[in-house]
Design a protein around this motif. Structure first.
Motif, PDB file in Angstrom:
ATOM      1  N   LEU A 130     -34.477 -40.510 -58.732  1.00 26.72           N
ATOM      2  CA  LEU A 130     -34.932 -39.127 -58.587  1.00 26.72           C
ATOM      3  C   LEU A 130     -36.134 -39.008 -57.660  1.00 26.72           C
ATOM      4  CD1 LEU A 130     -34.625 -38.054 -62.328  1.00 26.72           C
ATOM      5  CD2 LEU A 130     -33.032 -37.560 -60.468  1.00 26.72           C
ATOM      6  N   GLY A 131     -36.617 -40.141 -57.153  1.00 24.85           N
ATOM      7  CA  GLY A 131     -37.680 -40.078 -56.164  1.00 24.85           C
ATOM      8  C   GLY A 131     -39.056 -40.472 -56.644  1.00 24.85           C
ATOM      9  N   TRP A 132     -39.160 -41.003 -57.864  1.00 25.15           N
ATOM     10  CA  TRP A 132     -40.468 -41.457 -58.343  1.00 25.15           C
ATOM     11  C   TRP A 132     -40.279 -42.737 -59.153  1.00 25.15           C
ATOM     12  CZ3 TRP A 132     -38.429 -36.732 -60.142  1.00 25.15           C
ATOM     13  CH2 TRP A 132     -38.094 -36.668 -61.498  1.00 25.15           C
ATOM     14  N   ALA A 142     -37.530 -57.393 -64.079  1.00 33.78           N
ATOM     15  CA  ALA A 142     -38.194 -56.091 -64.037  1.00 33.78           C
ATOM     16  C   ALA A 142     -37.942 -55.406 -62.705  1.00 33.78           C
ATOM     17  CB  ALA A 142     -39.695 -56.260 -64.287  1.00 33.78           C
ATOM     18  N   ALA A 143     -38.033 -56.170 -61.614  1.00 36.48           N
ATOM     19  CA  ALA A 143     -37.770 -55.594 -60.294  1.00 36.48           C
ATOM     20  C   ALA A 143     -36.335 -55.095 -60.195  1.00 36.48           C
ATOM     21  CB  ALA A 143     -38.056 -56.626 -59.208  1.00 36.48           C
ATOM     22  N   MET A 144     -35.402 -55.834 -60.757  1.00 35.07           N
ATOM     23  CA  MET A 144     -34.000 -55.409 -60.748  1.00 35.07           C
ATOM     24  C   MET A 144     -33.846 -54.043 -61.402  1.00 35.07           C
ATOM     25  SD  MET A 144     -30.872 -56.507 -59.892  1.00 35.07           S
ATOM     26  CE  MET A 144     -30.747 -58.291 -60.008  1.00 35.07           C
ATOM     27  N   MET A 145     -34.500 -53.841 -62.548  1.00 33.56           N
ATOM     28  CA  MET A 145     -34.367 -52.574 -63.262  1.00 33.56           C
ATOM     29  C   MET A 145     -35.111 -51.447 -62.551  1.00 33.56           C
ATOM     30  SD  MET A 145     -34.489 -53.582 -67.324  1.00 33.56           S
ATOM     31  CE  MET A 145     -33.900 -51.943 -67.785  1.00 33.56           C
ATOM     32  N   VAL A 146     -36.351 -51.722 -62.130  1.00 35.70           N
ATOM     33  CA  VAL A 146     -37.193 -50.667 -61.566  1.00 35.70           C
ATOM     34  C   VAL A 146     -36.727 -50.266 -60.175  1.00 35.70           C
ATOM     35  CG1 VAL A 146     -39.534 -50.162 -60.757  1.00 35.70           C
ATOM     36  CG2 VAL A 146     -39.198 -51.250 -62.970  1.00 35.70           C
ATOM     37  N   MET A 147     -36.245 -51.218 -59.376  1.00 30.39           N
ATOM     38  CA  MET A 147     -35.909 -50.942 -57.983  1.00 30.39           C
ATOM     39  C   MET A 147     -34.482 -50.451 -57.780  1.00 30.39           C
ATOM     40  SD  MET A 147     -37.889 -54.041 -56.047  1.00 30.39           S
ATOM     41  CE  MET A 147     -39.675 -54.221 -56.221  1.00 30.39           C
ATOM     42  N   THR A 148     -33.583 -50.752 -58.736  1.00 33.52           N
ATOM     43  CA  THR A 148     -32.228 -50.208 -58.642  1.00 33.52           C
ATOM     44  C   THR A 148     -32.049 -48.966 -59.499  1.00 33.52           C
ATOM     45  OG1 THR A 148     -31.266 -51.487 -60.477  1.00 33.52           O
ATOM     46  CG2 THR A 148     -31.335 -52.551 -58.303  1.00 33.52           C
ATOM     47  N   GLY A 149     -32.765 -48.911 -60.632  1.00 36.99           N
ATOM     48  CA  GLY A 149     -32.581 -47.816 -61.570  1.00 36.99           C
ATOM     49  C   GLY A 149     -31.329 -47.945 -62.405  1.00 36.99           C
TER      50      GLY A 149
END
Length: 255
Positions: free
Chosen positions: A132-134, A153-160
């Motif tokens: 959604l842009g944030w 964590a990067a996988m979850m946060v950066m792909t959504g």
């Protein structure tokens, strides 16, 4: 009208239930205030010794209600809003998240803010804000990195993209996975075990675990030793020693 968030205290266990199933239990500013009210009540109660968080319907919590976010006049107003994840981190009592379904965005942050997480095998967990842009603002990145490591964590946060309960268990995001019908029973069993322990020691253990994240090893061990000495001086610790000597169950009074 049914309350969108409820609190019950029974048999030493406080249960906070998100109760807006038609909106996947998405949080509103009003619900955030109810969360703060619930936390203040739990912290002030000698009766409540452990806390369960769960949701009704097919969601634990889908995070903030997106339709409410435009009500803030400026980004600074948004930045300084009452934060429901901050409320959970202000809890003094140990907490168990019973993740019955979708835990998205702020819902995942609330689960991460609990001490113990168990999930239904139907649960899906995600940090979808990037779509959604944030990004998350309730501790998402730090809490995920502590729980599952920086790469996951990067996988979850950066792909959504969401992870299912099996993946969450594999990564250490949750401690156990149960069938949906067994989830609350298991959460109550864990909470009841915690509630049977010396309350001050349980609350101190929670405080110590939180502090351990932020301290070098030597300072963390010294802090733990200080907390141990405080617990050792309580009436409950004396009761524990007496009960052990007398071969009986201790009766702890949070004193």
């Amino acid at each position: 009208m049914t309350a969108p968030l409820t609190l019950t205290i029974e048999n030493a266990i406080a249960t906070i239930t998100y109760n807006r199933p038609e909106k996947l239990n998405a949080m509103t500013p009003e619900m955030a205030q109810l969360m703060w009210d619930a936390v203040h009540r739990i912290n002030a109660s000698d009766e409540a010794r452990a806390v369960i968080l769960t949701g009704t319907g097919k969601a634990f919590c889908a995070g903030s209600d997106i339709s409410d976010l435009d009500r803030y006049a400026t980004p600074w107003d948004f930045r300084n809003r009452p934060e429901y994840c901050d409320a959970l981190r202000a809890l003094l009592k140990p907490s168990v998240a019973a993740i019955n379904g979708y835990a998205m965005g702020g819902g995942l942050e609330m689960a991460l803010s609990c001490d113990i997480r168990i999930a239904s095998d139907k649960a899906l967990l995600a940090a979808p804000e990037i779509k959604l842009g944030w990004i998350g603002g309730g501790g998402m990145t730090a809490l995920l990195a502590h729980s599952i490591g920086p790469s996951n964590a990067a996988m979850m946060v950066m792909t959504g993209d969401p992870v299912d309960a099996a993946k969450a268990l594999q990564w250490g995001l949750v401690s156990e996975v149960t069938a949906p019908g067994a989830l609350l029973e298991r959460a109550h069993a864990i909470a009841a075990t915690i509630a049977s322990r010396a309350p001050i020691a349980a609350e101190t253990a929670r405080l110590n675990l939180q502090a351990a994240y932020n301290m070098p090893l030597e300072k963390a061990v010294a802090y733990e030793r200080d907390l141990q000495a405080i617990c050792f001086a309580t009436a409950d610790a004396a009761e524990g020693r007496a009960a052990f000597a007398q071969k009986r169950a201790p009766v702890f009074k949070r004193r």
